[in-house]
Scaffold this motif. Structure first.
Motif, PDB file in Angstrom:
ATOM      1  N   GLU A 128       2.762   2.554   5.276  1.00  0.00           N
ATOM      2  CA  GLU A 128       2.420   2.705   6.682  1.00  0.00           C
ATOM      3  C   GLU A 128       1.970   4.145   6.933  1.00  0.00           C
ATOM      4  O   GLU A 128       2.769   5.087   6.851  1.00  0.00           O
ATOM      5  N   GLU A 129       0.719   4.325   7.252  1.00  0.00           N
ATOM      6  CA  GLU A 129       0.139   5.658   7.383  1.00  0.00           C
ATOM      7  C   GLU A 129       0.757   6.457   8.523  1.00  0.00           C
ATOM      8  O   GLU A 129       0.708   7.690   8.508  1.00  0.00           O
ATOM      9  N   ASP A 130       1.339   5.785   9.499  1.00  0.00           N
ATOM     10  CA  ASP A 130       1.994   6.517  10.594  1.00  0.00           C
ATOM     11  C   ASP A 130       3.406   6.958  10.221  1.00  0.00           C
ATOM     12  O   ASP A 130       4.046   7.702  10.967  1.00  0.00           O
ATOM     13  N   LYS A 131       3.891   6.522   9.067  1.00  0.00           N
ATOM     14  CA  LYS A 131       5.245   6.886   8.629  1.00  0.00           C
ATOM     15  C   LYS A 131       5.239   7.882   7.468  1.00  0.00           C
ATOM     16  O   LYS A 131       6.130   8.739   7.385  1.00  0.00           O
ATOM     17  N   VAL A 132       4.291   7.747   6.561  1.00  0.00           N
ATOM     18  CA  VAL A 132       4.228   8.629   5.391  1.00  0.00           C
ATOM     19  C   VAL A 132       2.776   8.989   5.098  1.00  0.00           C
ATOM     20  O   VAL A 132       1.847   8.292   5.514  1.00  0.00           O
ATOM     21  N   ASP A 133       2.583  10.078   4.362  1.00  0.00           N
ATOM     22  CA  ASP A 133       1.262  10.449   3.866  1.00  0.00           C
ATOM     23  C   ASP A 133       1.012   9.638   2.601  1.00  0.00           C
ATOM     24  O   ASP A 133       1.532   9.957   1.524  1.00  0.00           O
ATOM     25  N   VAL A 134       0.242   8.598   2.712  1.00  0.00           N
ATOM     26  CA  VAL A 134       0.070   7.652   1.605  1.00  0.00           C
ATOM     27  C   VAL A 134      -0.640   8.292   0.416  1.00  0.00           C
ATOM     28  O   VAL A 134      -0.529   7.808  -0.718  1.00  0.00           O
ATOM     29  N   SER A 135      -1.329   9.391   0.632  1.00  0.00           N
ATOM     30  CA  SER A 135      -2.048  10.040  -0.461  1.00  0.00           C
ATOM     31  C   SER A 135      -1.104  10.748  -1.433  1.00  0.00           C
ATOM     32  O   SER A 135      -1.520  11.117  -2.533  1.00  0.00           O
ATOM     33  N   LYS A 136       0.137  10.932  -1.037  1.00  0.00           N
ATOM     34  CA  LYS A 136       1.082  11.678  -1.875  1.00  0.00           C
ATOM     35  C   LYS A 136       1.789  10.806  -2.904  1.00  0.00           C
ATOM     36  O   LYS A 136       2.557  11.314  -3.720  1.00  0.00           O
ATOM     37  N   THR A 137       1.563   9.512  -2.870  1.00  0.00           N
ATOM     38  CA  THR A 137       2.176   8.604  -3.842  1.00  0.00           C
ATOM     39  C   THR A 137       1.085   7.886  -4.613  1.00  0.00           C
ATOM     40  O   THR A 137       0.151   7.326  -4.024  1.00  0.00           O
ATOM     41  N   SER A 138       1.204   7.889  -5.934  1.00  0.00           N
ATOM     42  CA  SER A 138       0.244   7.174  -6.773  1.00  0.00           C
ATOM     43  C   SER A 138       0.946   6.038  -7.516  1.00  0.00           C
ATOM     44  O   SER A 138       2.162   6.078  -7.755  1.00  0.00           O
ATOM     45  N   PHE A 139       0.161   5.025  -7.882  1.00  0.00           N
ATOM     46  CA  PHE A 139       0.698   3.838  -8.525  1.00  0.00           C
ATOM     47  C   PHE A 139      -0.103   3.590  -9.795  1.00  0.00           C
ATOM     48  O   PHE A 139      -1.334   3.602  -9.781  1.00  0.00           O
ATOM     49  N   VAL A 140       0.600   3.372 -10.887  1.00  0.00           N
ATOM     50  CA  VAL A 140      -0.022   3.006 -12.170  1.00  0.00           C
ATOM     51  C   VAL A 140       0.477   1.620 -12.518  1.00  0.00           C
ATOM     52  O   VAL A 140       1.637   1.444 -12.910  1.00  0.00           O
ATOM     53  N   LEU A 141      -0.402   0.617 -12.334  1.00  0.00           N
ATOM     54  CA  LEU A 141      -0.004  -0.762 -12.498  1.00  0.00           C
ATOM     55  C   LEU A 141      -0.866  -1.473 -13.529  1.00  0.00           C
ATOM     56  O   LEU A 141      -2.077  -1.233 -13.614  1.00  0.00           O
ATOM     57  N   LYS A 142      -0.209  -2.362 -14.283  1.00  0.00           N
ATOM     58  CA  LYS A 142      -0.960  -3.160 -15.237  1.00  0.00           C
ATOM     59  C   LYS A 142      -1.683  -4.305 -14.542  1.00  0.00           C
ATOM     60  O   LYS A 142      -2.697  -4.796 -15.021  1.00  0.00           O
ATOM     61  N   LYS A 143      -1.140  -4.718 -13.374  1.00  0.00           N
ATOM     62  CA  LYS A 143      -1.766  -5.758 -12.590  1.00  0.00           C
ATOM     63  C   LYS A 143      -1.922  -5.253 -11.167  1.00  0.00           C
ATOM     64  O   LYS A 143      -1.155  -4.427 -10.705  1.00  0.00           O
ATOM     65  N   GLU A 144      -2.917  -5.770 -10.481  1.00  0.00           N
ATOM     66  CA  GLU A 144      -3.154  -5.335  -9.126  1.00  0.00           C
ATOM     67  C   GLU A 144      -2.037  -5.781  -8.190  1.00  0.00           C
ATOM     68  O   GLU A 144      -1.380  -6.795  -8.419  1.00  0.00           O
ATOM     69  N   VAL A 145      -1.836  -4.988  -7.123  1.00  0.00           N
ATOM     70  CA  VAL A 145      -0.870  -5.359  -6.095  1.00  0.00           C
ATOM     71  C   VAL A 145      -1.340  -6.616  -5.394  1.00  0.00           C
ATOM     72  O   VAL A 145      -2.513  -6.744  -5.035  1.00  0.00           O
ATOM     73  N   LYS A 146      -0.419  -7.553  -5.221  1.00  0.00           N
ATOM     74  CA  LYS A 146      -0.804  -8.810  -4.558  1.00  0.00           C
ATOM     75  C   LYS A 146      -0.897  -8.613  -3.065  1.00  0.00           C
ATOM     76  O   LYS A 146      -0.193  -7.795  -2.481  1.00  0.00           O
TER      77      LYS A 146
END
Length: 284
Positions: A266-284
């Motif tokens: 939620e962009e109004d709650k956290v700075d989403v750019s500060k967390t990165s995700f390394v996934l073998k499969k895409e987020v559903k």
């Protein structure tokens, strides 16, 4: 200095062996009477039964083997330094408060409510415990093969290492600092809230809204099963084996996993750019 032997005695009355020094007490019963060994030092105890309150307060250099604390031996050991307990059954609650240099080996706590509070330099090996608020505000602990059934454990603890253990514990490690858990299983809601420097290595976790509000959460080679709304407002470096059920609003860091079933950012709650995700499969 030689120690005096007391054996096969039935000891009653308040302060039965008060302020004793250099004793060996074997095969004896401490019955009706508070504080039987208060302010004692250099005591070896083996094969004894504690049946009444406050048996070992303000003591130093105590060694207990093959002995039992019954239910009324509550608040059994407080303000005691340099104590070893081995092969014991402890039925009484509120044991071990403000003790320093404490070793527990092959000990069963049947009613461990409010036990091991504000203790320091603690070693535990092959210990089982059932009861809430275990080890609150204790520090400098090394724990091996511990089994706990009790909520609110390790609240406010500092500098703790746990290995090869199983914790069934809601709200475990709240407000803790510098805790590392290896090769263990933890199940319980709201795991680790408000902790600092919590590290989990080779662990399996099951938790509703677990691992939230943590400063510097590190997870290596861990599994999250049935764990939802995880990592909220945490700074995290997580390596998860398999899928994560759901992630909500991590504050910053990196999360590695096969996949995330539900990702809430939620962009109004956290700075989403500060967390990165390394996934073998895409987020559903």
């Amino acid at each position: 200095m030689d120690k005096k032997l007391i054996t096969r005695e039935f000891l009653t009355g308040e302060r039965a062996l008060f302020n004793s020094e250099n004793l060996i007490v074997t095969d004896s019963v401490f019955d009706d009477g508070e504080s039987p060994l208060k302010e004692s030092s250099n005591i070896d105890i083996e094969g004894c039964l504690f049946r009444w309150k406050y048996p070992l307060w303000y003591c130093n250099h105590i060694n207990v083997k093959n002995s039992q604390w019954f239910e009324m031996a509550r608040a059994g050991v407080w303000y005691t330094n340099d104590m070893q307990v081995e092969n014991a059954m402890i039925e009484a609650p509120k044991n071990f408060r403000r003790c320093n240099e404490l070793s527990l080996k092959n000990v069963n706590f049947f009613h461990a409510a409010e036990t091991l509070w504000s203790c320091s330099n603690v070693k535990m090996e092959n210990v089982t415990a059932k009861g809430d608020y275990f080890a609150m505000n204790s520090c400098d602990m090394v724990i091996e093969n511990f089994k706990l059934d009790g909520n609110y454990s390790f609240d406010g603890c500092k500098n703790v290492i746990i290995r090869n253990s199983s914790l069934l514990s809601k709200d475990a490690f709240w407000n803790s600092e510098n805790v590392t858990v290896y090769d263990s299983f933890i199940s319980g809601e709201y795991l680790g809230w408000n902790a600092k420097n919590l590290t989990l290595i080779n662990c399996t976790i099951e938790s509703l809204q677990g691992l939230c509000y943590i400063e510097n959460l590190v997870m290596k080679n861990c599994k999250l099963i049935n764990t939802t709304l995880s990592f909220e407002y945490s700074t995290v470096d997580a390596e998860i084996i398999g899928e994560i059920d759901s992630v909500k609003n991590p504050k910053s860091g990196i999360i590695r996993a096969d996949s995330i079933k539900e990702l809430i950012m939620e962009e109004d709650k956290v700075d989403v750019s500060k967390t990165s995700f390394v996934l073998k499969k895409e987020v559903k």
